[in-house]
Scaffold this motif. Structure first.
Motif, PDB file in Angstrom:
ATOM      1  N   HIS A 133      15.171  19.292  18.466  1.00 15.24           N
ATOM      2  CA  HIS A 133      15.696  17.849  17.510  1.00 15.24           C
ATOM      3  C   HIS A 133      16.498  17.881  19.062  1.00 15.24           C
TER       4      HIS A 133
ATOM      5  N   LEU B 102      21.335  16.620  18.959  1.00 14.80           N
ATOM      6  CA  LEU B 102      22.897  15.904  18.874  1.00 14.80           C
ATOM      7  C   LEU B 102      22.906  14.421  19.831  1.00 14.80           C
TER       8      LEU B 102
ATOM      9  N   ARG C 138      26.124  10.243  16.577  1.00 17.04           N
ATOM     10  CA  ARG C 138      26.393  10.127  15.799  1.00 17.04           C
ATOM     11  C   ARG C 138      25.168  10.819  14.467  1.00 17.04           C
ATOM     12  N   ASP C 139      24.177  11.507  15.261  1.00 18.41           N
ATOM     13  CA  ASP C 139      23.338  12.083  13.981  1.00 18.41           C
ATOM     14  C   ASP C 139      22.858  12.806  14.712  1.00 18.41           C
ATOM     15  N   CYS C 140      21.437  13.804  14.158  1.00 18.48           N
ATOM     16  CA  CYS C 140      20.819  15.232  14.635  1.00 18.48           C
ATOM     17  C   CYS C 140      19.670  13.302  14.860  1.00 18.48           C
ATOM     18  N   HIS C 141      18.909  13.980  16.073  1.00 18.84           N
ATOM     19  CA  HIS C 141      17.296  13.052  16.179  1.00 18.84           C
ATOM     20  C   HIS C 141      16.492  13.919  16.290  1.00 18.84           C
TER      21      HIS C 141
ATOM     22  N   TRP D 254      15.139   5.541  12.461  1.00 12.73           N
ATOM     23  CA  TRP D 254      17.024   4.635  12.309  1.00 12.73           C
ATOM     24  C   TRP D 254      16.498   3.910  11.084  1.00 12.73           C
TER      25      TRP D 254
ATOM     26  N   PRO E 249      20.264   9.896   7.420  1.00 14.18           N
ATOM     27  CA  PRO E 249      21.293  10.156   7.799  1.00 14.18           C
ATOM     28  C   PRO E 249      21.056  11.861   8.345  1.00 14.18           C
ATOM     29  N   TRP E 250      22.144  11.658   8.765  1.00 15.21           N
ATOM     30  CA  TRP E 250      22.779  13.860   8.960  1.00 15.21           C
ATOM     31  C   TRP E 250      21.637  13.976   8.563  1.00 15.21           C
TER      32      TRP E 250
ATOM     33  N   THR F 115      21.999   8.396  20.555  1.00 11.54           N
ATOM     34  CA  THR F 115      21.755   7.367  19.379  1.00 11.54           C
ATOM     35  C   THR F 115      22.090   5.976  19.737  1.00 11.54           C
TER      36      THR F 115
ATOM     37  N   ALA G  72      18.271  14.099   9.964  1.00 13.48           N
ATOM     38  CA  ALA G  72      17.208  13.862   9.806  1.00 13.48           C
ATOM     39  C   ALA G  72      15.954  14.116  10.708  1.00 13.48           C
ATOM     40  N   CYS G  73      16.639  14.684  11.770  1.00 14.90           N
ATOM     41  CA  CYS G  73      15.761  15.680  12.348  1.00 14.90           C
ATOM     42  C   CYS G  73      14.557  16.532  11.478  1.00 14.90           C
TER      43      CYS G  73
END
Length: 141
Positions: free
Chosen positions: A23, A25, A28-31, A57, A60-61, A128, A63-64
């Protein structure tokens, strides 16, 4: 845990590959990011590496860990073919040929993935905005 190596035949050559779930960072969130490594002439040959950023997409945080996107054999085949056309020499001994976002990201993508440099270089571009843009383009299609 043992890493599973898979095989794929393209023409007369057999490629061995693995994909590791990781993952990155973003602002806006984790990918979810998949590190793909491929060998075409044994473990000591020049490896191919591509860090594939999932374009799932909205996420949510965290999501990774819940994003189930994983490269298909067709995705791996597309990465291999692109790399061979752009300088990867699998018969060469040693080293790694990396498909970077910086060099290849504007011309190469897959339906569910973009190339990213963020996994190798944490200070590279925030993923993001690219994920959001890719998601919006998919919605328009």
């Amino acid at each position: 845990m043992r890493t599973r190596l898979r095989q794929m035949r393209i023409g007369a050559r057999i490629f061995v590959w693995r994909a590791e779930i990781r993952h990155v960072l973003g602002s806006r969130d984790c990918h979810r990011c998949i590190r793909l490594r491929v060998w075409g002439a044994g473990k000591t040959s020049q490896a191919l590496q591509a860090d594939l950023l999932s374009v799932a997409w909205p996420a949510p945080w965290g999501a990774c860990t819940t994003d189930g996107t994983y490269p298909t054999p067709a995705d791996v085949r597309a990465v291999i073919r692109y790399a061979l056309e752009h300088g990867w020499q699998p018969e060469r001994q040693g080293g790694t040929f990396v498909l970077t976002e910086h060099e290849h990201g504007s011309v190469f993508s897959l339906p569910d993935f973009l190339l990213t440099d963020r996994l190798r270089t944490p200070e590279s571009a925030d993923p993001t905005a690219r994920v959001i843009r890719a998601y919006e383009l998919r919605q328009e299609a």
